[in-house]
Scaffold this active site. Sequence first.
Site, PDB file in Angstrom:
ATOM      1  N   GLY A  23       6.464   1.524  11.192  1.00 21.36           N
ATOM      2  CA  GLY A  23       7.170   2.472  12.029  1.00 21.36           C
ATOM      3  C   GLY A  23       6.538   2.670  13.391  1.00 21.36           C
ATOM      4  CB  VAL A  27       0.262  -6.557  11.978  1.00 21.13           C
ATOM      5  CG1 VAL A  27      -1.034  -7.350  11.800  1.00 21.13           C
ATOM      6  CG2 VAL A  27      -0.013  -5.067  11.790  1.00 21.13           C
ATOM      7  CE  LYS A  42      -1.200  -0.356  12.911  1.00 17.86           C
ATOM      8  NZ  LYS A  42      -1.725   0.510  11.832  1.00 17.86           N
ATOM      9  CG  ASP A 139       0.284   5.644   4.057  1.00 19.43           C
ATOM     10  OD1 ASP A 139       1.029   5.940   3.108  1.00 19.43           O
ATOM     11  OD2 ASP A 139       0.678   5.010   5.048  1.00 19.43           O
ATOM     12  CE  LYS A 141       2.590   2.274   3.293  1.00 14.48           C
ATOM     13  NZ  LYS A 141       3.743   2.785   4.080  1.00 14.48           N
ATOM     14  CG  ASN A 144      -0.856   0.846   4.020  1.00 13.10           C
ATOM     15  OD1 ASN A 144      -0.304   0.074   4.798  1.00 13.10           O
ATOM     16  ND2 ASN A 144      -0.714   2.165   4.101  1.00 13.10           N
TER      17      ASN A 144
END
Length: 453
Positions: A23, A27, A42, A139, A141, A144
């Site tokens: 969002g 990368v 990134k 975060d 998940k 990641n």
Amino acid sequence: MTTQFPKFLEARYRVKDLIGRGGMASVYRATDERLGRDVAIKIFELRATDVPNIQRQQAEINVLASLNHHSIVTLFDVGVDRTEADHPQIFLVMELVDGVNLRQRLDRDPMSTRHIAQIGYDLAEGLDYIHGRGVIHRDIKPANILLAEYSSDSRARARLTDFGIALFPDSARVTTQGMTTGTAAYLSPEQARGENLGPASDIYALGLVLLECFTGETAFPGEPIPSALARLQRDPAIPQELAPEWRHLLSTMLARKPEQRPPTAEVVLALHQAVIAETGRHRSAVDHLVSDEPARLHEVARLDILDTPADGAFDRIAALAARLCDVPIAIVSIVDTDRIWFKSHHGLDLEEIPRDPGLCASAIMSEGPWVVEDARTDPRALANPLVAEEFGLQFYAGVPLTTRNGYNLGTLCVIDFRPRAITAPELRTLTDLAALVMSELELRLESRRAALS
């Protein structure tokens, strides 16, 4: 609208292929022309250049620059692209991790318990490291979590990335009461309520990730608000068939109250013990297969299949496997003492090969599907003459042909001359077709016996 980036950043980094997009940033794979190595860059989108988002970018830089651990991606450099003077863009230069992320891995074939334990242990060690420095990731998940593949190792190592919303000591960025930050499907209950967070929040998210590795399904799917609220009303379902130690560990990691979850160091210890236990079980299974080689060969002889004529039924099964998996070659093989016999060989004009170089001989040592997605980098196959020499095999997926009493006679395998991934549906199809081969073999044996009686 996605920003078009220059081919070079700071006259040093040559930007190449897009790896992924989120969002706030994209990368890219890039080459560091000065040091002659590939890196990941990134680059934050133009809409991420207002003051709050610049602060968020700077916070990620500060976190990454302070971390040095084998389970955390390494930050090499940071810069600002000023190609457009009114829209400066921060970019991060990071270690390029070869491999897929866990989200991509979960979308393919099921994972073994041993692999889940190893991934969990890697991540728990990384979390123990950052928690010891006062950092909360916030975060955790599958997207990641990068699975780094090293040619000198037999498994992928889990690496934690994307610290864009992390909390860390002495930061001006603190959790704002009543605000929810993170990915809805993996929020802890306290995160969903917008409360202040501690290490226990990351432990909960890791528990959800490990649970998804076992089930293949997100525990709290759906739209963000219903997904976030669901964990405040119920605990995620833990499969009854899991071993008691896994059920206990996951249930404590997924306790709704943070104070009821184990400290990170205890999770590291529990997952380390799980790795040892699962590795022991795996080795025992392999040892069983090796020690029972005479019994396996007895099953080959019992089914009387080595000297039988060509069979159209097996040819049709092999052709179907090749078509459904979109590969040029499919083989029904039987592994004998020193040879691998091809009972059907769709796309290959060959009836046998020596046992030693054949990947089928390795596949029958597995309790389930044996997959090599890129033989040029997979340590199990890169030195194999079928890979390194003229034949040029680069992809192999084999499902053992298993008898009713548990012996692997050979494989139904598919082969390609280019690296590729195999999906979970494709593996299920191969498994079903392998079962059909075994059913045909048993039926033919019964028919021959009936004809003689």
